[in-house]
Design an enzyme around this catalytic site. Structure first.
Site, PDB file in Angstrom:
ATOM      1  N   HIS A   1      -5.720  -7.823  -0.433  1.00 16.84           N
ATOM      2  CA  HIS A   1      -6.255  -6.224  -0.582  1.00 16.84           C
ATOM      3  C   HIS A   1      -5.624  -5.886  -1.956  1.00 16.84           C
ATOM      4  CE1 HIS A   1      -6.477  -6.393   3.873  1.00 16.84           C
ATOM      5  NE2 HIS A   1      -8.169  -6.775   3.547  1.00 16.84           N
TER       6      HIS A   1
ATOM      7  N   HIS B   1       0.896  -1.384  -0.518  1.00 15.57           N
ATOM      8  CA  HIS B   1      -0.236   0.254   0.279  1.00 15.57           C
ATOM      9  C   HIS B   1       0.716   1.582   0.094  1.00 15.57           C
ATOM     10  CE1 HIS B   1      -3.626  -2.344   0.663  1.00 15.57           C
ATOM     11  NE2 HIS B   1      -3.091  -2.861   1.636  1.00 15.57           N
TER      12      HIS B   1
ATOM     13  N   ASP C   1      -2.197 -11.142  -1.144  1.00 15.00           N
ATOM     14  CA  ASP C   1      -2.688 -10.153  -0.035  1.00 15.00           C
ATOM     15  C   ASP C   1      -4.415 -10.563  -1.158  1.00 15.00           C
ATOM     16  OD1 ASP C   1      -1.863  -8.688   1.988  1.00 15.00           O
ATOM     17  OD2 ASP C   1      -3.342  -8.298   1.541  1.00 15.00           O
TER      18      ASP C   1
ATOM     19  N   ASP D   1      -4.413 -13.594   4.107  1.00 15.71           N
ATOM     20  CA  ASP D   1      -5.288 -12.955   4.736  1.00 15.71           C
ATOM     21  C   ASP D   1      -6.492 -13.738   3.712  1.00 15.71           C
ATOM     22  OD1 ASP D   1      -4.280 -11.731   2.742  1.00 15.71           O
ATOM     23  OD2 ASP D   1      -4.344  -9.655   3.259  1.00 15.71           O
TER      24      ASP D   1
END
Length: 309
Positions: A161, A117, A159, A236
């Site tokens: 996200h 991110h 991931d 995740d």
């Protein structure tokens, strides 16, 4: 197989903070008990010059000296501390070291990392510096000095996200292919365009996920020929992850890992991997997923060693 750690640089987080800092020590303990063949090595510290291959001088300086704004730190989600700076540099250095090791041994690991991110001029979502992006740029520079050709790098981000920071850093760069398979309705809510984004609905399970992965890898293979794969093996997508919203089982996540490692092995592409996210309510389940990734990685590392001349 070499794995690089920065887990002894522990962030001083307030009580009740949702980032599971303890998982790194548990992963190290698990590897010592279950995979003693993995050589765990302290990660080097990424320098300002290495970070500047991706990040702006202003961002590097403000993080390093603590002048970063409160707003920027809220977006990251950590309080500023010298330990945070050191850990962020070491986590980036771990992916750099894993990439170098992968070129000589086929497979190597960062026991943390996956800070996707972070963009050039800011962080976000528990990410300060973008380890995969810095490592990709440095490997390209080092390869260019040796071979005088541009190293092609694929960043395979699994991931849950979306890797918005990585996508923004490499937007329009044909030498780096960014692939992100992630939850459609999950963080970040303003996503950046990767070279290939695969958005999955809430509740997506093993079969649909693995079919999407197969299609995505085939698509990337048609469009791009990497000389290095950097794999973000997030835990995740697990069905009991607090922040994931997908429904992959332990077996599904192992099959996911196996498919990525096999993709690289079949083409003899060195692969460095990082742990990325994992937020199960029972931290032991996140670590179980990560140990599964290491077991698959070690199997493929052995294949590389057996194939060496």
């Amino acid at each position: 197989m070499r794995a690089f750690y920065s887990g002894h640089f522990v962030l001083p987080l307030p009580p009740g903070h949702r980032f599971p800092m303890g998982r790194y020590a548990l992963l190290r303990d698990g590897l010592e008990q279950q995979l003693p063949q993995v050589a765990m090595l302290e990660a080097p510290r990424a320098t300002d010059g290495e970070l500047a291959l991706v990040h702006t001088p202003r961002w590097i300086a403000s993080i390093s000296d603590g002048s970063v704004s409160a707003t920027d730190m809220r977006e990251i989600g950590f309080p500023w501390s010298e330990a945070m700076v050191e850990r962020s540099r070491r986590s980036t250095g771990a992916t750099i070291a894993a990439c170098r090791a992968a070129f000589s041994e086929g497979v190597a690991a960062n026991m943390a990392g996956g800070t996707h991110h972070a963009s050039a001029e800011k962080g976000g979502g528990f990410c300060v510096f973008n380890d995969a992006a810095v490592a990709a740029r440095l490997m390209q520079a080092e390869h260019g000095r040796r071979a005088r050709t541009r190293l092609q790098v694929a960043i395979v981000d699994l991931d849950v996200h979306q890797g918005n920071g990585t996508a923004s850093i490499f937007r329009g760069d044909p030498s780096v292919f960014t692939l992100s398979i992630h939850g459609q309705k999950n963080f970040p809510f303003r996503k950046e365009a990767s070279d290939l984004d695969v958005e999955l609905p809430d509740g997506c399970g093993d079969a649909d996920y693995l079919a999407a992965l197969e299609h995505a890898l085939d698509d990337m293979d048609r469009r791009f020929a990497p000389g290095l794969v950097i794999y973000l093996a997030g835990a995740d997508p697990f069905e009991r992850d607090r922040l994931g919203r997908l429904k992959l089982s332990f077996d599904g996540l192992e099959a996911r890992d196996r498919r990525v490692f096999d993709f690289a092995w079949q083409r003899r592409i060195p692969l460095a991997f990082a742990m990325a996210g994992g937020y199960a309510a029972d931290i032991a389940e996140t670590v179980q997923v990560q140990l599964g990734t290491f077991r698959v990685a070690f199997e493929y590392w052995r294949r590389w060693q057996n194939a060496a001349p």
